[in-house]
Design a protein around this motif. Structure first.
Motif, PDB file in Angstrom:
ATOM      1  N   ARG A  18     -17.485  16.581 -31.507  1.00 18.81           N
ATOM      2  CA  ARG A  18     -16.659  15.365 -31.439  1.00 18.81           C
ATOM      3  C   ARG A  18     -17.483  14.140 -31.811  1.00 18.81           C
ATOM      4  NH1 ARG A  18     -12.260  12.931 -32.522  1.00 18.81           N
ATOM      5  NH2 ARG A  18     -11.654  11.355 -31.027  1.00 18.81           N
ATOM      6  N   ARG A  19     -18.723  14.068 -31.319  1.00 18.05           N
ATOM      7  CA  ARG A  19     -19.585  12.936 -31.656  1.00 18.05           C
ATOM      8  C   ARG A  19     -19.886  12.899 -33.149  1.00 18.05           C
ATOM      9  NH1 ARG A  19     -24.555  12.879 -27.765  1.00 18.05           N
ATOM     10  NH2 ARG A  19     -24.951  10.978 -28.918  1.00 18.05           N
ATOM     11  N   LEU A  20     -20.088  14.058 -33.754  1.00 18.89           N
ATOM     12  CA  LEU A  20     -20.336  14.132 -35.186  1.00 18.89           C
ATOM     13  C   LEU A  20     -19.116  13.640 -35.969  1.00 18.89           C
ATOM     14  CD1 LEU A  20     -22.165  14.949 -37.535  1.00 18.89           C
ATOM     15  CD2 LEU A  20     -21.290  17.281 -37.283  1.00 18.89           C
ATOM     16  N   THR A  21     -17.941  14.051 -35.542  1.00 22.26           N
ATOM     17  CA  THR A  21     -16.706  13.601 -36.189  1.00 22.26           C
ATOM     18  C   THR A  21     -16.590  12.088 -36.120  1.00 22.26           C
ATOM     19  OG1 THR A  21     -15.574  15.670 -35.711  1.00 22.26           O
ATOM     20  CG2 THR A  21     -14.176  13.758 -36.125  1.00 22.26           C
ATOM     21  N   LEU A  22     -16.838  11.523 -34.958  1.00 24.71           N
ATOM     22  CA  LEU A  22     -16.763  10.071 -34.793  1.00 24.71           C
ATOM     23  C   LEU A  22     -17.820   9.359 -35.627  1.00 24.71           C
ATOM     24  CD1 LEU A  22     -16.078   9.843 -30.959  1.00 24.71           C
ATOM     25  CD2 LEU A  22     -14.453   9.530 -32.831  1.00 24.71           C
ATOM     26  N   ALA A  23     -19.020   9.908 -35.695  1.00 25.74           N
ATOM     27  CA  ALA A  23     -20.087   9.297 -36.494  1.00 25.74           C
ATOM     28  C   ALA A  23     -19.732   9.307 -37.977  1.00 25.74           C
ATOM     29  CB  ALA A  23     -21.408  10.019 -36.252  1.00 25.74           C
ATOM     30  N   ARG A  24     -19.141  10.404 -38.451  1.00 22.63           N
ATOM     31  CA  ARG A  24     -18.731  10.474 -39.861  1.00 22.63           C
ATOM     32  C   ARG A  24     -17.661   9.437 -40.165  1.00 22.63           C
ATOM     33  NH1 ARG A  24     -18.603  16.980 -40.145  1.00 22.63           N
ATOM     34  NH2 ARG A  24     -20.764  17.268 -40.778  1.00 22.63           N
ATOM     35  N   ARG A  25     -16.708   9.290 -39.255  1.00 25.68           N
ATOM     36  CA  ARG A  25     -15.664   8.281 -39.461  1.00 25.68           C
ATOM     37  C   ARG A  25     -16.247   6.882 -39.459  1.00 25.68           C
ATOM     38  NH1 ARG A  25     -10.623  10.596 -35.842  1.00 25.68           N
ATOM     39  NH2 ARG A  25     -10.347  12.471 -37.089  1.00 25.68           N
ATOM     40  N   GLU A  26     -17.162   6.620 -38.546  1.00 26.71           N
ATOM     41  CA  GLU A  26     -17.787   5.303 -38.495  1.00 26.71           C
ATOM     42  C   GLU A  26     -18.572   5.024 -39.771  1.00 26.71           C
ATOM     43  OE1 GLU A  26     -20.824   2.548 -35.856  1.00 26.71           O
ATOM     44  OE2 GLU A  26     -20.529   4.635 -35.280  1.00 26.71           O
ATOM     45  N   LEU A  27     -19.291   6.015 -40.272  1.00 29.94           N
ATOM     46  CA  LEU A  27     -20.051   5.836 -41.501  1.00 29.94           C
ATOM     47  C   LEU A  27     -19.113   5.521 -42.670  1.00 29.94           C
ATOM     48  CD1 LEU A  27     -22.723   5.859 -43.040  1.00 29.94           C
ATOM     49  CD2 LEU A  27     -22.490   8.349 -43.228  1.00 29.94           C
ATOM     50  N   GLY A  28     -18.002   6.233 -42.758  1.00 27.30           N
ATOM     51  CA  GLY A  28     -17.026   5.944 -43.808  1.00 27.30           C
ATOM     52  C   GLY A  28     -16.487   4.528 -43.713  1.00 27.30           C
ATOM     53  N   TRP A  29     -16.213   4.096 -42.495  1.00 24.42           N
ATOM     54  CA  TRP A  29     -15.711   2.748 -42.266  1.00 24.42           C
ATOM     55  C   TRP A  29     -16.757   1.713 -42.684  1.00 24.42           C
ATOM     56  CZ3 TRP A  29     -17.031  -1.086 -38.549  1.00 24.42           C
ATOM     57  CH2 TRP A  29     -16.079  -2.083 -38.369  1.00 24.42           C
ATOM     58  N   LYS A  30     -18.021   1.960 -42.345  1.00 23.56           N
ATOM     59  CA  LYS A  30     -19.097   1.025 -42.706  1.00 23.56           C
ATOM     60  C   LYS A  30     -19.293   0.967 -44.220  1.00 23.56           C
ATOM     61  CE  LYS A  30     -20.303   0.234 -38.393  1.00 23.56           C
ATOM     62  NZ  LYS A  30     -19.944  -0.992 -37.709  1.00 23.56           N
ATOM     63  N   VAL A  31     -19.221   2.109 -44.886  1.00 20.37           N
ATOM     64  CA  VAL A  31     -19.340   2.126 -46.351  1.00 20.37           C
ATOM     65  C   VAL A  31     -18.175   1.366 -46.976  1.00 20.37           C
ATOM     66  CG1 VAL A  31     -19.286   3.606 -48.403  1.00 20.37           C
ATOM     67  CG2 VAL A  31     -20.728   4.228 -46.456  1.00 20.37           C
ATOM     68  N   LYS A  32     -16.982   1.559 -46.468  1.00 17.46           N
ATOM     69  CA  LYS A  32     -15.805   0.847 -46.972  1.00 17.46           C
ATOM     70  C   LYS A  32     -16.023  -0.666 -46.862  1.00 17.46           C
ATOM     71  CE  LYS A  32     -10.840   0.337 -45.981  1.00 17.46           C
ATOM     72  NZ  LYS A  32     -10.725  -0.905 -46.634  1.00 17.46           N
ATOM     73  N   HIS A  33     -16.528  -1.117 -45.724  1.00 19.71           N
ATOM     74  CA  HIS A  33     -16.764  -2.547 -45.543  1.00 19.71           C
ATOM     75  C   HIS A  33     -17.891  -3.054 -46.439  1.00 19.71           C
ATOM     76  CE1 HIS A  33     -13.800  -3.596 -42.534  1.00 19.71           C
ATOM     77  NE2 HIS A  33     -13.955  -2.365 -42.081  1.00 19.71           N
ATOM     78  N   ALA A  34     -18.888  -2.238 -46.665  1.00 17.09           N
ATOM     79  CA  ALA A  34     -19.967  -2.639 -47.583  1.00 17.09           C
ATOM     80  C   ALA A  34     -19.416  -2.812 -48.991  1.00 17.09           C
ATOM     81  CB  ALA A  34     -21.101  -1.607 -47.561  1.00 17.09           C
ATOM     82  N   ARG A  35     -18.538  -1.903 -49.403  1.00 18.95           N
ATOM     83  CA  ARG A  35     -17.917  -2.032 -50.738  1.00 18.95           C
ATOM     84  C   ARG A  35     -17.058  -3.285 -50.807  1.00 18.95           C
ATOM     85  NH1 ARG A  35     -19.100  -0.666 -55.277  1.00 18.95           N
ATOM     86  NH2 ARG A  35     -17.015  -0.104 -55.931  1.00 18.95           N
ATOM     87  N   GLN A  36     -16.296  -3.553 -49.760  1.00 20.13           N
ATOM     88  CA  GLN A  36     -15.452  -4.752 -49.736  1.00 20.13           C
ATOM     89  C   GLN A  36     -16.295  -6.024 -49.747  1.00 20.13           C
ATOM     90  OE1 GLN A  36     -13.019  -4.093 -46.258  1.00 20.13           O
ATOM     91  NE2 GLN A  36     -11.428  -3.049 -47.446  1.00 20.13           N
ATOM     92  N   ALA A  37     -17.511  -5.939 -49.205  1.00 22.20           N
ATOM     93  CA  ALA A  37     -18.419  -7.092 -49.203  1.00 22.20           C
ATOM     94  C   ALA A  37     -19.126  -7.264 -50.546  1.00 22.20           C
ATOM     95  CB  ALA A  37     -19.451  -6.944 -48.083  1.00 22.20           C
ATOM     96  N   GLY A  38     -18.895  -6.335 -51.473  1.00 23.05           N
ATOM     97  CA  GLY A  38     -19.433  -6.481 -52.816  1.00 23.05           C
ATOM     98  C   GLY A  38     -20.699  -5.691 -53.113  1.00 23.05           C
ATOM     99  N   PHE A  39     -21.130  -4.849 -52.197  1.00 29.54           N
ATOM    100  CA  PHE A  39     -22.318  -4.050 -52.461  1.00 29.54           C
ATOM    101  C   PHE A  39     -22.010  -2.934 -53.448  1.00 29.54           C
ATOM    102  CE2 PHE A  39     -23.301  -6.044 -48.425  1.00 29.54           C
ATOM    103  CZ  PHE A  39     -24.587  -6.501 -48.654  1.00 29.54           C
ATOM    104  N   SER A  40     -22.971  -2.648 -54.318  1.00 24.37           N
ATOM    105  CA  SER A  40     -22.803  -1.603 -55.333  1.00 24.37           C
ATOM    106  C   SER A  40     -23.037  -0.233 -54.718  1.00 24.37           C
ATOM    107  CB  SER A  40     -23.796  -1.826 -56.472  1.00 24.37           C
ATOM    108  OG  SER A  40     -25.114  -1.545 -56.028  1.00 24.37           O
ATOM    109  N   TRP A  41     -22.601   0.791 -55.454  1.00 22.57           N
ATOM    110  CA  TRP A  41     -22.859   2.161 -54.994  1.00 22.57           C
ATOM    111  C   TRP A  41     -24.353   2.443 -54.964  1.00 22.57           C
ATOM    112  CZ3 TRP A  41     -19.693   4.401 -52.090  1.00 22.57           C
ATOM    113  CH2 TRP A  41     -18.322   4.281 -52.268  1.00 22.57           C
ATOM    114  N   ALA A  42     -25.123   1.821 -55.864  1.00 22.98           N
ATOM    115  CA  ALA A  42     -26.573   2.010 -55.861  1.00 22.98           C
ATOM    116  C   ALA A  42     -27.188   1.446 -54.578  1.00 22.98           C
ATOM    117  CB  ALA A  42     -27.203   1.345 -57.083  1.00 22.98           C
ATOM    118  N   GLN A  43     -26.730   0.267 -54.158  1.00 26.30           N
ATOM    119  CA  GLN A  43     -27.234  -0.333 -52.922  1.00 26.30           C
ATOM    120  C   GLN A  43     -26.839   0.504 -51.698  1.00 26.30           C
ATOM    121  OE1 GLN A  43     -25.336  -4.091 -53.902  1.00 26.30           O
ATOM    122  NE2 GLN A  43     -27.320  -5.115 -53.673  1.00 26.30           N
TER     123      GLN A  43
END
Length: 94
Positions: A18-43
């Motif tokens: 369950r903790r792994l599932t939650l961590a994966r979801r959180e990571l996806g959410w953080k990546v989504k926000h990084a993309r929305q903030a304008g960070f490149s896939w390389a960054q």
């Protein structure tokens, strides 16, 4: 005693899963926000331990660049929600 230890061990496996599932979801959410903030896939790839931009995009692109349907909250709900402009049930991916 063995039954108790086995149950406890299985409970710990379940908790870790369950903790792994939650961590994966959180990571996806953080990546989504990084993309929305304008960070490149390389960054983002660098932040993910130095993976390539292509690998980061392949792993998270479907989630991070999705504009209309996203729900990465830790709740167990459908990952797809209608957008504010949706007018029919066919607009929602099931």
């Amino acid at each position: 005693r063995q039954e108790f230890l086995t149950t406890t061990a299985l409970d710990l496996v379940s908790i870790a899963d369950r903790r792994l599932t939650l961590a994966r979801r959180e990571l996806g959410w953080k990546v989504k926000h990084a993309r929305q903030a304008g960070f490149s896939w390389a960054q983002i790839g660098q932040a993910l331990g130095g993976i390539t931009a292509q690998a980061a995009c392949k792993r998270f692109g479907r989630i991070a660049d999705k504009r209309h349907y996203v729900n990465l909250s830790p709740r167990r709900t459908s990952p797809y929600r209608p957008t504010a402009t949706s007018s029919s049930p066919s607009d929602v991916r099931q």
